[in-house]
Design a protein around this motif. Structure first.
Motif, PDB file in Angstrom:
ATOM      1  N   ASN A 136     -45.528  -2.492 -73.597  1.00  0.00           N
ATOM      2  CA  ASN A 136     -45.430  -3.027 -72.372  1.00  0.00           C
ATOM      3  C   ASN A 136     -45.408  -4.339 -71.982  1.00  0.00           C
ATOM      4  N   GLY A 139     -40.726  -4.570 -68.131  1.00  0.00           N
ATOM      5  CA  GLY A 139     -41.060  -4.483 -66.397  1.00  0.00           C
ATOM      6  C   GLY A 139     -42.532  -4.869 -65.773  1.00  0.00           C
ATOM      7  N   LYS A 141     -45.215  -4.164 -65.708  1.00  0.00           N
ATOM      8  CA  LYS A 141     -46.216  -2.673 -65.539  1.00  0.00           C
ATOM      9  C   LYS A 141     -46.847  -2.475 -65.892  1.00  0.00           C
ATOM     10  N   ASN A 142     -47.485  -3.062 -67.641  1.00  0.00           N
ATOM     11  CA  ASN A 142     -48.609  -2.978 -68.369  1.00  0.00           C
ATOM     12  C   ASN A 142     -49.601  -4.145 -68.467  1.00  0.00           C
ATOM     13  N   ALA A 212     -46.032 -11.725 -63.913  1.00  0.00           N
ATOM     14  CA  ALA A 212     -46.485 -10.880 -63.558  1.00  0.00           C
ATOM     15  C   ALA A 212     -46.920 -10.838 -61.961  1.00  0.00           C
TER      16      ALA A 212
END
Length: 212
Positions: A136, A139, A141-142, A212
């Motif tokens: 995860n 990217g 993304k999570n 992030a």
């Protein structure tokens, strides 16, 4: 070098790194699962478990080497080079200490204790969370899932500290100096595996804070 090759050299290579990170994480889960299964059905006269752990350790060394090769060849990376270096080394350390734990169990002909299987289960659970965090992280993304996995790894390491303390207390009660030396050495290696998993979690946490 042609224009096309120059352009490709400066394209992000995120996929290369994350494919390799995912392979490392997958192998750690497989390795830790086999190690735990081996501790549950332990036979000191059957060293096939040790051979399998050695095979995994070599496979993960090769993947680690490939990541460092990619790091040297690619100008653009998905995140800071120092962080890639730390994450790669940390993941490799987990494999190294799982193998070391297995090796010293057999070298010392250490009798099986309940703590070995307790540790091996914690190590397997930690590797599952490492895998979740790495997958995860791709990217970014999570980030919530990654953060949760890192928190669980830290909790597992705390539990491992307690398992070590309790196991050492019981070990000293045996009043068998030679056995105490052998078993305590193995217990220390097993506990270090969870320390290394926590190091990986901390590295991933730092990456999240930056990107992030």
């Amino acid at each position: 070098m042609g224009i096309g090759n120059i352009f490709r050299a400066f394209q992000p290579k995120d996929k290369v790194f994350f494919v390799l990170f995912n392979k490392v994480a997958d192998n750690l889960v497989e390795m830790s699962k086999e190690f735990h299964d081996g501790m549950m059905e332990f036979d000191l006269n059957d060293d096939s478990l040790l051979k399998r752990m050695s095979d995994y350790e070599h496979k993960l060394d090769d993947l680690t080497h490939e990541i460092f090769v990619q790091l040297g060849e690619n100008f653009i990376t998905p995140f800071d080079r120092e962080d890639i270096n730390m994450l790669t080394s940390g993941l490799d350390d987990i494999a190294d200490y799982i193998y070391a734990s297995a090796k010293y169990i057999y070298l010392y002909k250490s009798p099986q204790t309940a703590a070995y299987s307790e540790f091996s289960l914690l190590i397997y659970k930690a590797c599952l969370e490492v895998q979740k965090a790495v997958v995860n992280l791709d990217g970014f993304k999570n980030p919530g899932v990654v953060k949760e996995a890192c928190i669980k790894i830290n909790s597992i390491e705390n539990i491992a500290d307690d398992v070590l303390s309790q196991a050492i207390v019981k070990l000293f009660e045996t009043n068998d100096p030679i056995n105490i030396i052998k078993v305590k050495s193995v217990l220390d290696y097993l506990e270090i595996v969870t320390d290394k998993a926590e190091d990986v979690a901390n590295t991933i946490d730092n990456i999240l804070i930056k990107y992030a």
